[in-house]
Design a protein around this motif. Sequence first.
Motif, PDB file in Angstrom:
ATOM      1  N   GLY B   3       0.716  -1.235   0.115  1.00 15.39           N
ATOM      2  CA  GLY B   3       0.096   0.065  -0.055  1.00 15.39           C
ATOM      3  C   GLY B   3       0.745   1.470   0.016  1.00 15.39           C
ATOM      4  O   GLY B   3       0.369   2.124  -0.624  1.00 15.39           O
ATOM      5  N   LEU B   4       1.807   1.316   0.932  1.00 17.40           N
ATOM      6  CA  LEU B   4       2.913   2.449   0.775  1.00 17.40           C
ATOM      7  C   LEU B   4       3.377   2.826  -0.609  1.00 17.40           C
ATOM      8  O   LEU B   4       3.582   3.964  -1.082  1.00 17.40           O
ATOM      9  CB  LEU B   4       3.951   2.262   1.859  1.00 17.40           C
ATOM     10  CG  LEU B   4       3.363   1.912   3.304  1.00 17.40           C
ATOM     11  CD1 LEU B   4       4.453   1.725   4.241  1.00 17.40           C
ATOM     12  CD2 LEU B   4       2.484   3.274   3.860  1.00 17.40           C
ATOM     13  N   LYS B   7       1.191   4.218  -2.948  1.00 15.81           N
ATOM     14  CA  LYS B   7       0.828   5.531  -2.579  1.00 15.81           C
ATOM     15  C   LYS B   7       1.781   6.244  -3.468  1.00 15.81           C
ATOM     16  O   LYS B   7       1.658   7.484  -3.996  1.00 15.81           O
ATOM     17  CB  LYS B   7       0.993   5.683  -1.112  1.00 15.81           C
ATOM     18  CG  LYS B   7       0.558   7.182  -0.504  1.00 15.81           C
ATOM     19  CD  LYS B   7       1.856   7.973  -0.144  1.00 15.81           C
ATOM     20  CE  LYS B   7       2.807   7.240   0.827  1.00 15.81           C
ATOM     21  NZ  LYS B   7       4.135   8.217   0.717  1.00 15.81           N
ATOM     22  N   TRP B  63       2.405  13.220   5.432  1.00 14.60           N
ATOM     23  CA  TRP B  63       1.944  11.893   5.360  1.00 14.60           C
ATOM     24  C   TRP B  63       2.544  10.871   6.374  1.00 14.60           C
ATOM     25  O   TRP B  63       2.003   9.694   7.072  1.00 14.60           O
ATOM     26  CB  TRP B  63       2.400  11.318   3.966  1.00 14.60           C
ATOM     27  CG  TRP B  63       2.346   9.683   3.914  1.00 14.60           C
ATOM     28  CD1 TRP B  63       3.213   8.783   4.133  1.00 14.60           C
ATOM     29  CD2 TRP B  63       1.150   9.018   3.615  1.00 14.60           C
ATOM     30  NE1 TRP B  63       2.625   7.471   4.145  1.00 14.60           N
ATOM     31  CE2 TRP B  63       1.437   7.640   3.938  1.00 14.60           C
ATOM     32  CE3 TRP B  63      -0.270   9.319   3.630  1.00 14.60           C
ATOM     33  CZ2 TRP B  63       0.528   6.834   3.816  1.00 14.60           C
ATOM     34  CZ3 TRP B  63      -1.184   8.395   3.484  1.00 14.60           C
ATOM     35  CH2 TRP B  63      -0.641   7.015   3.770  1.00 14.60           C
ATOM     36  N   LEU B  65       3.204  11.546   9.337  1.00 13.18           N
ATOM     37  CA  LEU B  65       2.191  11.298  11.080  1.00 13.18           C
ATOM     38  C   LEU B  65       0.943  10.564  10.776  1.00 13.18           C
ATOM     39  O   LEU B  65       0.675   9.671  11.263  1.00 13.18           O
ATOM     40  CB  LEU B  65       1.775  12.949  11.045  1.00 13.18           C
ATOM     41  CG  LEU B  65       0.510  13.115  11.939  1.00 13.18           C
ATOM     42  CD1 LEU B  65       1.179  12.894  13.529  1.00 13.18           C
ATOM     43  CD2 LEU B  65      -0.022  14.595  11.973  1.00 13.18           C
ATOM     44  N   TYR B  66       0.218  10.630   9.252  1.00 17.01           N
ATOM     45  CA  TYR B  66      -0.802   9.978   9.076  1.00 17.01           C
ATOM     46  C   TYR B  66      -0.450   8.302   8.958  1.00 17.01           C
ATOM     47  O   TYR B  66      -1.160   7.424   9.468  1.00 17.01           O
ATOM     48  CB  TYR B  66      -1.287  10.295   7.802  1.00 17.01           C
ATOM     49  CG  TYR B  66      -2.973   9.678   7.714  1.00 17.01           C
ATOM     50  CD1 TYR B  66      -3.107   8.604   6.851  1.00 17.01           C
ATOM     51  CD2 TYR B  66      -3.958  10.140   8.122  1.00 17.01           C
ATOM     52  CE1 TYR B  66      -4.087   7.799   6.637  1.00 17.01           C
ATOM     53  CE2 TYR B  66      -5.121   9.616   8.036  1.00 17.01           C
ATOM     54  CZ  TYR B  66      -5.219   8.510   7.388  1.00 17.01           C
ATOM     55  OH  TYR B  66      -6.523   7.868   6.976  1.00 17.01           O
ATOM     56  N   ALA B  68       2.128   6.809  10.170  1.00 16.14           N
ATOM     57  CA  ALA B  68       2.136   6.203  11.505  1.00 16.14           C
ATOM     58  C   ALA B  68       1.210   5.990  12.270  1.00 16.14           C
ATOM     59  O   ALA B  68       1.229   5.054  13.289  1.00 16.14           O
ATOM     60  CB  ALA B  68       3.208   6.781  12.332  1.00 16.14           C
ATOM     61  N   SER B  69       0.067   6.288  12.006  1.00 14.04           N
ATOM     62  CA  SER B  69      -1.194   5.916  12.739  1.00 14.04           C
ATOM     63  C   SER B  69      -1.978   4.935  11.984  1.00 14.04           C
ATOM     64  O   SER B  69      -3.079   4.231  12.395  1.00 14.04           O
ATOM     65  CB  SER B  69      -2.385   7.348  12.695  1.00 14.04           C
ATOM     66  OG  SER B  69      -2.802   7.204  11.289  1.00 14.04           O
ATOM     67  N   LEU B  70      -1.633   4.314  11.015  1.00 12.52           N
ATOM     68  CA  LEU B  70      -1.843   3.111  10.147  1.00 12.52           C
ATOM     69  C   LEU B  70      -1.340   1.804  10.928  1.00 12.52           C
ATOM     70  O   LEU B  70      -0.390   2.166  11.567  1.00 12.52           O
ATOM     71  CB  LEU B  70      -1.606   3.312   8.614  1.00 12.52           C
ATOM     72  CG  LEU B  70      -2.090   4.322   7.869  1.00 12.52           C
ATOM     73  CD1 LEU B  70      -1.593   4.341   6.575  1.00 12.52           C
ATOM     74  CD2 LEU B  70      -3.586   4.539   7.922  1.00 12.52           C
ATOM     75  N   PRO B  71      -2.027   0.694  10.688  1.00 11.79           N
ATOM     76  CA  PRO B  71      -1.438  -0.655  11.147  1.00 11.79           C
ATOM     77  C   PRO B  71      -0.115  -0.852  10.203  1.00 11.79           C
ATOM     78  O   PRO B  71      -0.054  -2.247   9.631  1.00 11.79           O
ATOM     79  CB  PRO B  71      -2.341  -1.520  10.901  1.00 11.79           C
ATOM     80  CG  PRO B  71      -3.257  -0.929   9.860  1.00 11.79           C
ATOM     81  CD  PRO B  71      -3.247   0.513  10.039  1.00 11.79           C
ATOM     82  N   VAL B  72       0.912  -0.082  10.057  1.00 17.93           N
ATOM     83  CA  VAL B  72       2.136  -0.372   9.666  1.00 17.93           C
ATOM     84  C   VAL B  72       3.167   0.194  10.396  1.00 17.93           C
ATOM     85  O   VAL B  72       3.111   1.169  11.000  1.00 17.93           O
ATOM     86  CB  VAL B  72       2.377   0.355   8.133  1.00 17.93           C
ATOM     87  CG1 VAL B  72       1.205  -0.329   7.145  1.00 17.93           C
ATOM     88  CG2 VAL B  72       2.191   1.793   8.095  1.00 17.93           C
ATOM     89  N   ARG B  74       7.008   1.693  11.388  1.00 19.64           N
ATOM     90  CA  ARG B  74       7.782   2.791  10.961  1.00 19.64           C
ATOM     91  C   ARG B  74       8.869   2.370  10.104  1.00 19.64           C
ATOM     92  O   ARG B  74       9.420   2.841   9.019  1.00 19.64           O
ATOM     93  CB  ARG B  74       8.537   3.796  12.116  1.00 19.64           C
ATOM     94  CG  ARG B  74       7.406   4.336  12.790  1.00 19.64           C
ATOM     95  CD  ARG B  74       8.114   5.672  13.649  1.00 19.64           C
ATOM     96  NE  ARG B  74       6.972   6.237  14.679  1.00 19.64           N
ATOM     97  CZ  ARG B  74       7.215   7.075  15.099  1.00 19.64           C
ATOM     98  NH1 ARG B  74       8.365   8.027  15.050  1.00 19.64           N
ATOM     99  NH2 ARG B  74       6.286   7.672  16.019  1.00 19.64           N
ATOM    100  N   GLU B  76       8.583  -0.404   8.192  1.00 14.14           N
ATOM    101  CA  GLU B  76       7.836  -0.578   6.906  1.00 14.14           C
ATOM    102  C   GLU B  76       7.907   0.750   6.096  1.00 14.14           C
ATOM    103  O   GLU B  76       7.939   0.688   4.712  1.00 14.14           O
ATOM    104  CB  GLU B  76       6.366  -1.130   6.929  1.00 14.14           C
ATOM    105  CG  GLU B  76       6.458  -2.518   7.480  1.00 14.14           C
ATOM    106  CD  GLU B  76       4.957  -3.222   7.541  1.00 14.14           C
ATOM    107  OE1 GLU B  76       4.442  -2.856   8.471  1.00 14.14           O
ATOM    108  OE2 GLU B  76       4.536  -3.889   6.692  1.00 14.14           O
ATOM    109  N   LEU B 208       6.480  12.732  15.836  1.00 15.01           N
ATOM    110  CA  LEU B 208       5.622  12.866  14.683  1.00 15.01           C
ATOM    111  C   LEU B 208       4.736  13.941  14.924  1.00 15.01           C
ATOM    112  O   LEU B 208       4.236  14.118  16.099  1.00 15.01           O
ATOM    113  CB  LEU B 208       5.037  11.726  13.917  1.00 15.01           C
ATOM    114  CG  LEU B 208       6.197  10.522  13.465  1.00 15.01           C
ATOM    115  CD1 LEU B 208       5.348   9.485  12.891  1.00 15.01           C
ATOM    116  CD2 LEU B 208       7.123  11.351  12.414  1.00 15.01           C
TER     117      LEU B 208
END
Lengths: 286, 208
Positions: B3-4, B7, B63, B65-66, B68-72, B74, B76, B208
Amino acid sequence: MQELLTVRGLTRRYDRFTLDHIDFSLPCGSIMGLMGDNGAGKTTTLKLILNLIRRDEGEVLVFGKDNITCEREIKEEIGVVFDECHFSDLLRPADLGRIFSQVYQNWDSASYKALLDRFALPGRAEIKTLSRGMKMKLSLACALAHHPRFLILDEATGGLDPVARSELLDLLLEFIQDESRSVLVSSHIISDLERICDTIGYLHEGRMVFCQEKDALLERLGVLHCGEGDLALLEPEFLLRVRRHQFGCDALVECRESIRNRHPDWALDRATLEEIMLFYAKGEER
Amino acid sequence: MKGLLLKDLYTMRSYLRTLAVMFVFYIVLGFVSRTSSFFAAFVGVLCIVMTVTSYAYDQTCGWNLYGASLPVSRREIVRSKYLLALLLSAAGILVTILAHLLFVLGGRGGSLADILPNALGAGVSGFLIVIILLPVLYRFGVEKGRVVMMILAAGIMGGIFLMAQISPGIRIPEARIRAALWFAPAVLAVMLVISYALSCRFFEAKDL
């Protein structure tokens, strides 16, 4: 009631500010509002919960699990909306659907598309062409489409027009219909918090001044408009804060009904959240 | 991580299209001028510029900041940038091979034997600079990172100039250069591991 979020002794020290041993909990099926003036520590608290910044002390449990050791597992069930849209302007809503389908295990593409349709967001328009309100709705769609149990919003309604704000608040109320979910929202717009929150936490200079059920708080607290003479007659245990002005005093008091029974001729009004905040920010203790 | 990576590719979509057009233009230019040497520089620079641009986009829109709020993790997030650089290098190598093939088969000069070394040299040199750059970016950000890179580049160029002044007549035998190149993959792998470890360390420590 089961607690979805538990925060104990949460502390973060900076050179000129300390978030000082914050304690609160958020039960399932409820909405908690965090209010406070600029720099009070609202965003710092939310970032600590999300492990975006390191904590110096304390504990954060989300769904009963530590937010650091079980970070990935927890974040599968959290949706976050920040004050700004942090997606590149060159992306499109449709791109975000494809991106997040690879990020979240529970991403629901049909649900995402339905949310885009509901918010009238064009899937193929670049994000830079969207208005602020539309970007916020897009952030919300991305936060909801993986069916989270915990929604965190950091100043998400700021800068939105009243219609957009109302839509967003309605959506939060809809979200909370499932009693296994909870919402933690920070906002400067006190009227929004008054409208939807079950619990209010007030942060001031890095400390949690109070964290109580909103209805009970508003039922208990009042604003007394009086002179110094009447203020001296007030039972000290009822007085929380006072603001003096050239015509007299305004005092934030608790046990409003008891005071009304003892002093029926006093000018005593219900306190609003905004007034409570102003009293703590600008008022004196006696 | 997929996904990253998606993006980044989606974000650079219009930029990639512009680059494709530029590349066709350079092929035509090369055919006309019977010169293909700038391809190597073009592809190497491409890898560097696009990776830095991707990092800069992320920094500008917040991005990280956002993300790092996902289930990934740092790690990754960092890994996706290295993977992006690797993919850009590989794409650059393939495109350089294609361009050189066209040149050779079109009778514009060069030989088939030179195609692969030229292409690999172009792609690997770009990737090498990226793996030096990325920890600098993660540590200092894009603005300060640019200054640091300019200082580093000036230092390297100054060092080369100084060596040329000190030892003008020294010539290294080609056989020795070819022998040293056998170690190049191992050296690159070690540099990559160190670079990745540093980038992860800097990014994981960041508030962050």
